[in-house]
Design a protein around this motif. Structure first.
Motif, PDB file in Angstrom:
ATOM      1  N   ALA A 109       0.864  -1.260  -0.027  1.00  0.00           N
ATOM      2  CA  ALA A 109      -0.027  -0.143  -0.041  1.00  0.00           C
ATOM      3  C   ALA A 109       1.000   1.245  -0.010  1.00  0.00           C
ATOM      4  O   ALA A 109       0.613   2.288  -0.629  1.00  0.00           O
ATOM      5  CB  ALA A 109      -0.835  -0.085   1.216  1.00  0.00           C
ATOM      6  N   ASN A 110       1.900   1.334   0.720  1.00  0.00           N
ATOM      7  CA  ASN A 110       2.796   2.423   0.685  1.00  0.00           C
ATOM      8  C   ASN A 110       3.440   2.471  -0.517  1.00  0.00           C
ATOM      9  O   ASN A 110       3.277   3.565  -1.096  1.00  0.00           O
ATOM     10  CB  ASN A 110       4.169   1.902   1.494  1.00  0.00           C
ATOM     11  N   LEU A 111       3.930   1.529  -1.214  1.00  0.00           N
ATOM     12  CA  LEU A 111       4.533   1.819  -2.593  1.00  0.00           C
ATOM     13  C   LEU A 111       3.374   2.267  -3.653  1.00  0.00           C
ATOM     14  O   LEU A 111       3.857   3.009  -4.395  1.00  0.00           O
ATOM     15  CB  LEU A 111       5.053   0.500  -3.323  1.00  0.00           C
ATOM     16  N   TRP A 112       2.203   1.712  -3.271  1.00  0.00           N
ATOM     17  CA  TRP A 112       1.142   2.312  -4.451  1.00  0.00           C
ATOM     18  C   TRP A 112       0.602   3.878  -4.409  1.00  0.00           C
ATOM     19  O   TRP A 112       0.716   4.507  -5.154  1.00  0.00           O
ATOM     20  CB  TRP A 112      -0.426   1.326  -4.201  1.00  0.00           C
ATOM     21  N   VAL A 113       0.666   4.268  -2.890  1.00  0.00           N
ATOM     22  CA  VAL A 113       0.477   5.879  -2.970  1.00  0.00           C
ATOM     23  C   VAL A 113       1.788   6.434  -3.614  1.00  0.00           C
ATOM     24  O   VAL A 113       1.745   7.362  -4.009  1.00  0.00           O
ATOM     25  CB  VAL A 113       0.200   5.820  -1.421  1.00  0.00           C
ATOM     26  N   PHE A 114       3.039   5.761  -3.252  1.00  0.00           N
ATOM     27  CA  PHE A 114       4.258   6.292  -3.755  1.00  0.00           C
ATOM     28  C   PHE A 114       4.193   6.522  -5.241  1.00  0.00           C
ATOM     29  O   PHE A 114       4.463   7.633  -5.755  1.00  0.00           O
ATOM     30  CB  PHE A 114       5.412   5.800  -3.385  1.00  0.00           C
ATOM     31  N   SER A 115       3.621   5.420  -5.764  1.00  0.00           N
ATOM     32  CA  SER A 115       3.715   5.624  -7.399  1.00  0.00           C
ATOM     33  C   SER A 115       2.463   6.397  -7.685  1.00  0.00           C
ATOM     34  O   SER A 115       2.581   7.284  -8.973  1.00  0.00           O
ATOM     35  CB  SER A 115       3.422   4.084  -7.831  1.00  0.00           C
ATOM     36  N   ARG A 353       1.883  16.390   0.642  1.00  0.00           N
ATOM     37  CA  ARG A 353       1.587  16.155  -0.800  1.00  0.00           C
ATOM     38  C   ARG A 353       1.525  14.745  -1.209  1.00  0.00           C
ATOM     39  O   ARG A 353       1.327  14.438  -2.185  1.00  0.00           O
ATOM     40  CB  ARG A 353       2.572  16.889  -1.582  1.00  0.00           C
ATOM     41  N   ILE A 354       1.970  13.998  -0.290  1.00  0.00           N
ATOM     42  CA  ILE A 354       2.041  12.476  -0.397  1.00  0.00           C
ATOM     43  C   ILE A 354       0.829  12.038  -1.140  1.00  0.00           C
ATOM     44  O   ILE A 354       0.736  10.899  -1.857  1.00  0.00           O
ATOM     45  CB  ILE A 354       2.467  11.667   0.820  1.00  0.00           C
ATOM     46  N   PHE A 355      -0.331  12.509  -0.524  1.00  0.00           N
ATOM     47  CA  PHE A 355      -1.724  11.973  -1.142  1.00  0.00           C
ATOM     48  C   PHE A 355      -2.233  12.648  -2.180  1.00  0.00           C
ATOM     49  O   PHE A 355      -3.485  12.737  -2.553  1.00  0.00           O
ATOM     50  CB  PHE A 355      -2.764  11.822   0.304  1.00  0.00           C
ATOM     51  N   LYS A 356      -1.376  13.571  -2.754  1.00  0.00           N
ATOM     52  CA  LYS A 356      -2.073  14.260  -3.869  1.00  0.00           C
ATOM     53  C   LYS A 356      -1.691  13.550  -5.226  1.00  0.00           C
ATOM     54  O   LYS A 356      -0.247  13.817  -5.923  1.00  0.00           O
ATOM     55  CB  LYS A 356      -1.317  15.852  -3.958  1.00  0.00           C
ATOM     56  N   PHE A 357      -2.540  12.724  -5.616  1.00  0.00           N
ATOM     57  CA  PHE A 357      -2.275  11.809  -6.754  1.00  0.00           C
ATOM     58  C   PHE A 357      -2.114  12.766  -7.967  1.00  0.00           C
ATOM     59  O   PHE A 357      -2.652  13.720  -8.523  1.00  0.00           O
ATOM     60  CB  PHE A 357      -3.227  11.060  -6.942  1.00  0.00           C
ATOM     61  N   VAL A 363      -9.274   8.098  -3.200  1.00  0.00           N
ATOM     62  CA  VAL A 363      -8.386   8.000  -2.043  1.00  0.00           C
ATOM     63  C   VAL A 363      -7.768   9.544  -1.829  1.00  0.00           C
ATOM     64  O   VAL A 363      -7.718   9.930  -0.745  1.00  0.00           O
ATOM     65  CB  VAL A 363      -7.318   6.884  -2.227  1.00  0.00           C
ATOM     66  N   SER A 364      -7.332  10.134  -3.050  1.00  0.00           N
ATOM     67  CA  SER A 364      -6.855  11.351  -2.981  1.00  0.00           C
ATOM     68  C   SER A 364      -7.981  12.310  -2.456  1.00  0.00           C
ATOM     69  O   SER A 364      -7.310  13.251  -1.691  1.00  0.00           O
ATOM     70  CB  SER A 364      -6.048  11.582  -4.172  1.00  0.00           C
ATOM     71  N   GLN A 365      -9.041  12.215  -3.038  1.00  0.00           N
ATOM     72  CA  GLN A 365     -10.257  13.351  -2.923  1.00  0.00           C
ATOM     73  C   GLN A 365     -10.387  13.114  -1.308  1.00  0.00           C
ATOM     74  O   GLN A 365     -10.862  14.135  -0.580  1.00  0.00           O
ATOM     75  CB  GLN A 365     -11.254  12.923  -3.687  1.00  0.00           C
ATOM     76  N   LEU A 366     -10.434  11.697  -0.569  1.00  0.00           N
ATOM     77  CA  LEU A 366     -10.798  11.812   0.643  1.00  0.00           C
ATOM     78  C   LEU A 366      -9.802  12.266   1.712  1.00  0.00           C
ATOM     79  O   LEU A 366     -10.056  12.625   2.810  1.00  0.00           O
ATOM     80  CB  LEU A 366     -11.173  10.385   1.038  1.00  0.00           C
ATOM     81  N   ILE A 367      -8.501  12.317   1.401  1.00  0.00           N
ATOM     82  CA  ILE A 367      -7.440  12.358   2.276  1.00  0.00           C
ATOM     83  C   ILE A 367      -6.409  13.659   2.054  1.00  0.00           C
ATOM     84  O   ILE A 367      -6.224  14.440   2.973  1.00  0.00           O
ATOM     85  CB  ILE A 367      -6.289  11.084   2.172  1.00  0.00           C
ATOM     86  N   TYR A 368      -6.281  14.091   0.946  1.00  0.00           N
ATOM     87  CA  TYR A 368      -5.480  15.203   0.522  1.00  0.00           C
ATOM     88  C   TYR A 368      -6.159  16.399   1.013  1.00  0.00           C
ATOM     89  O   TYR A 368      -7.071  16.726   0.903  1.00  0.00           O
ATOM     90  CB  TYR A 368      -5.202  15.332  -0.998  1.00  0.00           C
ATOM     91  N   ASN A 371      -7.991  18.213   7.217  1.00  0.00           N
ATOM     92  CA  ASN A 371      -7.380  18.163   8.650  1.00  0.00           C
ATOM     93  C   ASN A 371      -7.567  16.950   9.393  1.00  0.00           C
ATOM     94  O   ASN A 371      -6.590  16.664  10.425  1.00  0.00           O
ATOM     95  CB  ASN A 371      -8.208  19.501   9.188  1.00  0.00           C
ATOM     96  N   TRP A 372      -8.817  16.246   9.283  1.00  0.00           N
ATOM     97  CA  TRP A 372      -8.858  15.077  10.102  1.00  0.00           C
ATOM     98  C   TRP A 372      -7.515  14.137   9.916  1.00  0.00           C
ATOM     99  O   TRP A 372      -7.318  13.219  10.822  1.00  0.00           O
ATOM    100  CB  TRP A 372     -10.144  14.443   9.612  1.00  0.00           C
ATOM    101  N   VAL A 373      -7.063  14.121   8.619  1.00  0.00           N
ATOM    102  CA  VAL A 373      -5.860  12.943   8.491  1.00  0.00           C
ATOM    103  C   VAL A 373      -4.671  13.418   9.603  1.00  0.00           C
ATOM    104  O   VAL A 373      -4.430  12.679  10.132  1.00  0.00           O
ATOM    105  CB  VAL A 373      -5.252  13.400   7.068  1.00  0.00           C
ATOM    106  N   TYR A 374      -4.361  14.890   9.937  1.00  0.00           N
ATOM    107  CA  TYR A 374      -3.332  15.114  10.728  1.00  0.00           C
ATOM    108  C   TYR A 374      -3.728  14.767  11.968  1.00  0.00           C
ATOM    109  O   TYR A 374      -3.093  14.216  13.055  1.00  0.00           O
ATOM    110  CB  TYR A 374      -2.886  16.529  10.405  1.00  0.00           C
TER     111      TYR A 374
END
Length: 455
Positions: A109-115, A353-357, A363-368, A371-374
Motif C-alpha cells: 500500500a505504501n508503494l502504491w501511494v508513492f507511485s 503532498r504524498i496523497f496528492k495523486f 483516495v486522494s479526494q478523501l485524504i489530501y 484536517n482530520w488526517v493530521y
C-alpha cells in the motif's frame, strides 16, 4: 483439338517460374489469415480478465471460509483445559509469519501511494530497475496469506485428531520453506529483491559502512517487529528441542519457557542495532542530532530488562521498586519516541503532498488537504506509542491475543509513519538538488562576468 490455342490466364500459378513470388505470397496471405482467425478464436474462448479476477476472489473467500470452519471445529474438539494452552502454542508458531504477511500488505500500500503521487521511492532507497512494484508485493503477500493460514489449519486439524507427529511437522516445514526461499541462490522468486533485503539486514547487524536511508528505514521497521523476532526465537527453540505439540514447553523455567533470558535479549536487539547506526552516523557526520536519536533508542533498553526482572526477583521487590521504574521508563520511552516522530521524522509544517495523486482518485479526494488526517495520524501515533511498550514487556506476554493485537496495531502505526517519513526524505532530496542547481547557476554567472570583464 490438340493444335488449337488455349487461353490460359496470365497469372496462373502453373505457368510461373521457380523464382516467382506470387504463389508464395498468396500462400503466406492465406496462412496469415488462418493464423489470425485461429488467434481470434482462441482469444474469444478465453474468459475476460474481470471474470478471472472475480473467480479468484470467490475462490479466495471460499478457501478462507474453509480454513476458518476447519480450525473452529478442530479447536472445539479439545477440552477446555487444553484449549487455551494449545491456542497459545499455535499462536506462538504462526503469529510471527501472520504479522510479517500484514507488514508486506502494508508495504505494498505504501508503494502504491508513492507511485500515484510521483514520489521516486526507487531513488530514495537506491533500488535498481528490477525492484518490485506494489503489484508484485501484493502478489507475494497473497501467497503468504494463503500458505501460512493453510499450514496453521493443518496443524490444528491434525493435532485435534490425534496425529501429533504430523501436526508437529507443519510449523517445521513452513519455517524451513521460508528460510530456503529467502536464501535460495538461483534467479527465481525475485532474486535481486531478496539479495537487497539480505544485504540490508547484514548492513544493519554490522554497521561498518556509511548508513544509507534504506538501512535505518528497515532498522526502524525491525524495532516495530521486535515481538515478532522474540516469538520466532521461541518457536525455533522449541523446534530444535523437539517440543512442538508437546507439554514440555509448558514449564516456564525450561530452556524454551516464558522465563528464558533469551526473550529480553532478542527483544532488545533491534534497538541495539539502531543505536549503533546512530553512533556510526554521528562518527560520519558529527551531527548532534544523531546522538539524540541514539538516546531515544537507548530508552527502550530499561523497559525491556526491567520487565524481565519480574521472574528473577522477589515479588515484593518487583511491586515496590522495579515495577515503578518500569512504568517510568515506559512513559519516557513513549513520549520521547512520539516527540521524535512529529518533530524529526515527519514534516507537518504544511499539508502533505504524498496523497496528492497525479490522476483523480477517490483516495486522494478523501485524504489530501483534510484536517482530520493530521488529527488521526498524530492522535493514533501517540496512543499506539504508549501501548507499544506492552509488547516489549516479557511479563505480559502470556496475554497472547492482546499482545498479538497490539503488535498488529504497531505494524499499522509504522505503515502510517512510512508515508510521512519517505515524503520528508523526498522533500529533503529535492531541496538539496535545488540548492545545488542554484549554486551551479551562480558560479556560471560569475564565470561569465569574469569573461566579459577580461574582454
Amino acid at each position: 483439338m490438340f493444335g488449337g490455342h488455349v487461353a490460359v490466364p496470365v497469372n496462373s500459378p502453373h505457368l510461373r517460374k521457380s523464382g516467382s513470388r506470387q504463389l508464395f505470397s498468396e500462400l503466406e496471405t492465406s496462412e496469415m489469415k488462418g493464423a489470425g482467425s485461429t488467434q481470434l478464436a482462441a482469444a474469444a474462448m478465453l474468459p475476460s480478465p474481470v471474470l478471472l479476477w472475480r473467480l479468484k476472489v470467490m475462490l479466495f473467500f471460499l478457501w478462507g471460509f474453509s480454513c476458518c470452519k476447519i480450525s473452529w471445529d478442530s479447536v472445539m474438539r479439545m477440552s477446555l483445559d487444553l484449549r487455551d494452552l494449545f491456542l497459545y502454542e499455535a499462536f506462538l508458531y504462526y503469529n510471527p509469519l501472520l504479522l510479517v504477511t500484514a507488514a508486506v500488505w502494508f508495504w505494498g500500500a505504501n508503494l502504491w501511494v508513492f507511485s500515484q503521487s510521483n514520489v521516486n521511492y526507487s531513488k530514495i532507497f537506491d533500488l535498481d530497475q528490477n525492484h518490485l512494484t506494489h503489484k508484485e508485493i501484493w502478489k507475494v503477500a497473497t501467497w503468504m496469506t494463503i500458505i501460512v493460514p493453510t499450514s496453521m489449519t493443518s496443524y490444528l486439524y491434525l493435532y485435534s485428531h490425534g496425529e501429533v507427529s504430523w501436526a508437529a511437522s507443519q510449523p517445521v516445514l513452513l519455517y524451513t520453506a521460508v528460510a530456503i526461499i529467502l536464501i535460495f541462490p538461483f534467479d527465481i522468486f525475485y532474486l535481486s529483491s531478496r539479495f537487497f533485503l539480505l544485504r540490508t539486514l547484514w548492513r544493519i547487524v554490522f554497521p561498518f559502512q556509511a548508513i544509507a536511508f534504506a538501512d535505518f528505514f528497515v532498522a526502524d521497521i525491525l524495532t516495530s517487529m521486535s515481538k515478532v523476532f522474540s516469538d520466532l526465537e521461541r518457536s525455533v527453540c522449541r523446534m530444535v528441542h523437539r517440543q512442538v505439540a508437546t507439554i514440555a514447553w509448558f514449564e516456564a523455567d525450561s530452556v524454551c519457557g516464558s522465563h528464558s533470558v533469551a526473550i529480553p535479549i532478542v527483544l532488545v536487539l533491534p534497538y541495539i542495532f539502531r543505536l549503533f547506526q546512530c553512533l556510526r552516523q554521528y562518527k560520519d557526520t558529527k551531527e548532534k542530532t544523531s546522538l539524540l536519536n541514539a538516546l531515544k533508542y537507548s530508552t527502550a533498553v530499561p523497559v525491556i530488562f526491567l520487565s524481565a526482572l519480574k521472574y528473577h526477583v522477589f515479588p515484593d521487590n518487583w511491586i515496590n521498586f522495579y515495577r515503578p521504574l518500569w512504568l517510568l521508563s515506559s512513559f519516557l520511552n513513549s513520549l520521547y519516541s512520539f516527540y521524535w516522530d512529529i518533530t524529526r521524522d515527519w514534516d507537518l509544517s504544511g499539508f502533505t503532498r504524498i496523497f496528492k495523486f497525479t490522476k483523480p482518485h477517490l483516495v486522494s479526494q478523501l485524504i489530501y488537504g483534510q484536517n482530520w488526517v493530521y488529527l488521526w495520524v498524530v492522535g493514533s501515533n501517540l496512543i499506539l506509542r504508549c501501548t507499544w511498550t506492552y509488547k516489549l514487556s516479557a511479563h505480559l506476554r502470556h496475554n497472547y491475543l492482546t499482545v498479538f493485537a497490539i503488535t498488529a496495531l504497531e505494524i499499522f502505526r509504522r505503515f502510517q509513519w512510512a508515508f510521512f517519513r519517505v515524503e520528508n526524505e523526498w522533500n529533503k532530496m529535492n531541496s538539496k538538488q535545488n540548492v545545488q542547481m542554484q549554486d551551479i547557476s551562480g558560479e556560471e554567472e560569475k564565470l561569465l562576468n569574469l569573461n566579459n570583464h577580461n574582454v
